[in-house]
Each structure stands twice: as structure tokens, then as C-alpha cells.
Design a protein around this motif. Sequence first.
Motif, PDB file in Angstrom:
ATOM      1  N   LYS A 348       0.506  -1.741  -0.216  1.00  0.00           N
ATOM      2  CA  LYS A 348       0.208   0.523  -0.172  1.00  0.00           C
ATOM      3  C   LYS A 348       0.622   1.726  -0.007  1.00  0.00           C
ATOM      4  O   LYS A 348       0.932   2.343  -0.317  1.00  0.00           O
ATOM      5  N   SER A 349       1.912   1.433   0.611  1.00  0.00           N
ATOM      6  CA  SER A 349       3.210   2.531   0.722  1.00  0.00           C
ATOM      7  C   SER A 349       3.631   2.292   0.420  1.00  0.00           C
ATOM      8  O   SER A 349       4.920   0.821   0.869  1.00  0.00           O
ATOM      9  N   LEU A 350       4.879   2.827  -0.369  1.00  0.00           N
ATOM     10  CA  LEU A 350       6.299   2.791  -1.227  1.00  0.00           C
ATOM     11  C   LEU A 350       6.953   3.630  -0.915  1.00  0.00           C
ATOM     12  O   LEU A 350       6.772   5.029  -1.562  1.00  0.00           O
ATOM     13  N   ILE A 351       8.832   3.808  -0.060  1.00  0.00           N
ATOM     14  CA  ILE A 351       9.270   4.702  -0.391  1.00  0.00           C
ATOM     15  C   ILE A 351      10.688   4.195  -0.849  1.00  0.00           C
ATOM     16  O   ILE A 351      10.675   3.859  -0.412  1.00  0.00           O
ATOM     17  N   VAL A 352      10.741   5.038  -1.723  1.00  0.00           N
ATOM     18  CA  VAL A 352      11.938   5.382  -2.688  1.00  0.00           C
ATOM     19  C   VAL A 352      12.932   6.266  -2.609  1.00  0.00           C
ATOM     20  O   VAL A 352      12.900   7.349  -2.591  1.00  0.00           O
ATOM     21  N   ALA A 353      14.160   5.763  -2.253  1.00  0.00           N
ATOM     22  CA  ALA A 353      14.977   7.032  -1.790  1.00  0.00           C
ATOM     23  C   ALA A 353      16.657   6.734  -2.629  1.00  0.00           C
ATOM     24  O   ALA A 353      16.617   4.976  -2.501  1.00  0.00           O
ATOM     25  N   PHE A 354      17.433   7.228  -3.474  1.00  0.00           N
ATOM     26  CA  PHE A 354      17.729   6.422  -4.459  1.00  0.00           C
ATOM     27  C   PHE A 354      19.289   8.060  -4.168  1.00  0.00           C
ATOM     28  O   PHE A 354      18.833   8.963  -4.007  1.00  0.00           O
ATOM     29  N   ASN A 355      20.478   7.533  -5.089  1.00  0.00           N
ATOM     30  CA  ASN A 355      21.500   8.260  -4.618  1.00  0.00           C
ATOM     31  C   ASN A 355      22.798   7.720  -6.403  1.00  0.00           C
ATOM     32  O   ASN A 355      22.124   6.956  -6.474  1.00  0.00           O
ATOM     33  N   GLY A 356      23.529   8.342  -6.119  1.00  0.00           N
ATOM     34  CA  GLY A 356      24.701   8.163  -7.256  1.00  0.00           C
ATOM     35  C   GLY A 356      25.428   6.978  -7.456  1.00  0.00           C
ATOM     36  O   GLY A 356      25.385   6.429  -5.781  1.00  0.00           O
ATOM     37  N   ASP A 357      26.497   6.338  -7.424  1.00  0.00           N
ATOM     38  CA  ASP A 357      27.193   5.254  -7.713  1.00  0.00           C
ATOM     39  C   ASP A 357      28.383   5.612  -7.572  1.00  0.00           C
ATOM     40  O   ASP A 357      29.120   6.506  -8.558  1.00  0.00           O
ATOM     41  N   PHE A 358      29.693   6.274  -6.681  1.00  0.00           N
ATOM     42  CA  PHE A 358      30.235   6.565  -6.558  1.00  0.00           C
ATOM     43  C   PHE A 358      31.499   5.401  -7.039  1.00  0.00           C
ATOM     44  O   PHE A 358      32.242   5.714  -7.947  1.00  0.00           O
ATOM     45  N   GLU A 359      30.876   4.143  -7.922  1.00  0.00           N
ATOM     46  CA  GLU A 359      31.660   3.166  -8.097  1.00  0.00           C
ATOM     47  C   GLU A 359      31.894   3.215  -9.662  1.00  0.00           C
ATOM     48  O   GLU A 359      33.189   2.598  -9.840  1.00  0.00           O
ATOM     49  N   LYS A 360      31.614   3.904 -10.056  1.00  0.00           N
ATOM     50  CA  LYS A 360      31.033   4.314 -11.208  1.00  0.00           C
ATOM     51  C   LYS A 360      32.105   5.681 -11.790  1.00  0.00           C
ATOM     52  O   LYS A 360      32.166   5.896 -13.187  1.00  0.00           O
ATOM     53  N   MET A 361      32.576   6.325 -11.342  1.00  0.00           N
ATOM     54  CA  MET A 361      33.044   7.770 -11.507  1.00  0.00           C
ATOM     55  C   MET A 361      34.643   7.026 -11.362  1.00  0.00           C
ATOM     56  O   MET A 361      35.300   6.102 -10.806  1.00  0.00           O
TER      57      MET A 361
END
Length: 477
Positions: A348-361
Motif C-alpha cells: 500500500k505504501s512505497l518510499i523510494v530513496a536513491f543516490n549516485g554510484d561512487f564506484e562508477k566514477m
Amino acid sequence: MMGRESSKQARYPIRLILRLNRDRLSQLPDPLICQILSHLPIKETVTTSVLSTRWKNLWLKVPSLELIFSIFPNFIAFKSFGDRFFDSNRVSSIHNLKLYFDEHDASYLTSWIDAFVTRNIQRLYVRRVRGNYFHELPLSLYVCDTLVSLKLFHLTLVNPKFVSLPCLKIMHLNYVWFPNDSTFERLVASCPVLEDLKIDVLWNDGRVYRVQSRSLKRLRLLRSSSMVFDSVPGVVIDAPLLCYLRISDRVSETYIVNNLESNAKLDIHLDFGSEDFGETSVSWRSFLPAISKVMDLTICENNFKVIHHYSNLVRLPQFDNMSRLHVTLRVSELKWLPNFLECCPNLKSLIVAFNGDFEKMGSEEMNQISFLLGMTRIVDMTIFMYTSKVFLSCEKINQLSFSSVNPKCLLSSLEFVELDAQIMGFDEELLNLAKYFLENSSSLQKITVHRNMHGSTYEGLISKFRRRSRLCQVILI
């Protein structure tokens, strides 16, 4: 002269205030005065003994004390103070005690602990600051009717025949040595109201940690080394009220969770199985079905990645009871989200938090960021704005694209969605994710988006998205 006198008074503010107000303070009852003194540093507390005959021994009755060996000129002074304060013949209570010691000969601790156990100790913090010697705690500590919080560092627990800690709610055991598996198991099982348990193991001691508690809500376990044994059988958890589980352990072979209730709220941060998904699939094969009955689940980004790779080997269990999911992931992993949502048919309830990928730099981008972070005079916002551009350039190869998977929860149960890019520079991904839920969720009532770009830009773009649910409200924060 006046300036010198003012400077002298400023150096002794506590003593001056007490001298000016001693008549008024002396009218207070002893227990209240002692409570006030317990908030002062120990040196200032002892200083009050010179005010009058009545104040001479009041400092010995304070209910809270932080005793640190390093503030004393030598060991003799430290031990002499403790022997006097922890006199077993005194009847005053010691509610809160923090004790730091650093002597190889710590035999005096036995008499001290025996004394404050009989004086109604409630919160106890004992820490050996340096040295490899582990002092054994006396048996009296295992039988204390008033102890509520127990935090131990660099100590050894003996194997008692009887344990009774009826009021203990918090127990943190940091680098504590247990003579055998049963010592730890008996200790936990003998705390009927224990809610918060933390175990930090200095090395891989080969122990099997069995946590059996009908009251435990928070559990954290860390094994920081694997120098002694290659692997151990693992951890067994039987705690139906468990709501927070954090384990950092790459040497245990299995994690078994029993009797987790269907209305449990679980926050998992697990490090096992994060390196080799093939060899550690046995751990996840037993662990995931055990937590599949939870109602509320929070998953950190490392665990989300592990679960996805595990799903390529074995079919994930169904989380039929789950109504709320809070997941943190990397931008490059957003495309895996629908596959996991397939396992949550009643969400019923969804919280999505996302950020960058340091390992791809690349090394150039990382050097640029390190240079900026080292320039402490630059305003933080400037750093974030610049680094967000670097993140964005590194992520262009990972444009958000969902498969044709359309999870059941989007068609029937999902009502609330919250999206948050935790670093600037991912507005495009944030909008694409909002578009996906708006266009595919038939029961959606509200979607909340934590924006980074200007509000009018967001509103203009989101207003053009097709909404499957006409009742859906869009909140921009």
C-alpha cells in the motif's frame, strides 16, 4: 586589581555561585542537592565539600557519576576515590554510573561492582579504554533487580549458574569475551523485558550466537575480523517482536530467523552475502523466507542489490503481508525495482530513496570531488551543485528504463508513493520514476516528490503525465 579579581571569579563560576547561594541551597533537602551535584563534573562536585560541615560528605551521595581514570593524577588517587565513593556500608543509591579504567590490575572492580549492585544501580557503563587484558566481571552483576541499561566494553563475562535481570531493557556488549556459547544464550534468555541488544565481536570467535527473546525489538551484531576461523555455523534469532535487525558479518554460514510475527516491522542492514552471491546463496535461501511475513520492511541499498542478484539464482518468496516498503538504492538499480515489487502483491505504501554510484566514477571525477571537499572555505551548496554534475555525467549511460513488468500491487493496492533523490543531479530519473507510477498505478491516492529543481519546472512536466488514477494527488516538497 578589579580586572584580576573578575578574572579569578570567572575561572571558578560554580564555586562562586555556590558560595553566594549556599544559604538558600542549604535549605533544600539532601536528595535534591545531590541530584543537582550529579550534573556537575566530578571535580566541581567534590569541591563543594569545603562550603560547610553539612556539605562535607554530600558529594558521596550523588546518584549519578562519571568516573574517568585519566582525570586523576595517578592510579592510587583513582582507586582511593573509588574505594571511598563505592563504600558498601553506604545506603544511598547509585542510579547512573559511567566507569572508565585503564589498569592491568583491575581486581578492585569486583568490590566496586558488588557495592553499586546493592545500591540500586539502574544504568551502568563500564569501559576498559586501553590494553588487551579482559577483566572478569563478578557474579553479582548477573543478579541485579534494578538494572535497566548495561553497556560493557573490553570485558569478560564468566559462566554463571544463575542469571536474573528482570528490569534490563538495553544491553550493549562491545568486544566482550564469552567463555562459551551457552553463556551468551543464557544471559539474553534471562532478561524478560530486553528490547535493545547490540553485540560487537572484536574478532571471529567461532561462537554461535543464539538470540532467544520474547521482548527483543532491536538487534545489532558485528563481527569485524575473520582471522581465527574461516567460518562459523551462524546466528539463530527467535524474537517475534523484532523490528530492527542490523548484521555486519561475512563469516557466518547461515542466519536463521524463527517465529517472526506477521505484523512485524523490520529494518534490515545485512552485510553477509554482499561479495559472492553464488557461495552465500544458502544464507539468503533461509533468511528471505523467514522474513517474508513482515508487514513493514526497510531495505538498505546494499541489501537491495544482493536480493536482486539472489533472485537471478532462486525465485524470491512472496511478501503477501507487506503493506509498507522503504527501499534505498542506487540510480543504476532503479530498473530492478519493478521485479522486486512483483513479490509484494498487497503493498500500500512505497518510499523510494536513491543516490549516485561512487564506484562508477573515474579517477578524474573522484579527484575533482576530493579536491572540492578539501577546500573547507567553499560553501557546502557549491560543492553539492558541482558534484551533482559529475554524478549526472557518470550516470548518462544508465538512463532509467523499466521493463514490461507491471507488478500486481500497482494494479490493485498501491495507494501512497514517496520519491526522494538524496543528492542533486538526478531530476530526470526522479521525474521518470514519478511518471512510471502515475501511469501504471490504478489505486494511487497520493505521490510525494522531493524535488531539487525549480518548482514550476516540475509542475509543468508532471502536469503533462497521464494519470491512471484520477484521484491521485501530487505533492511537491
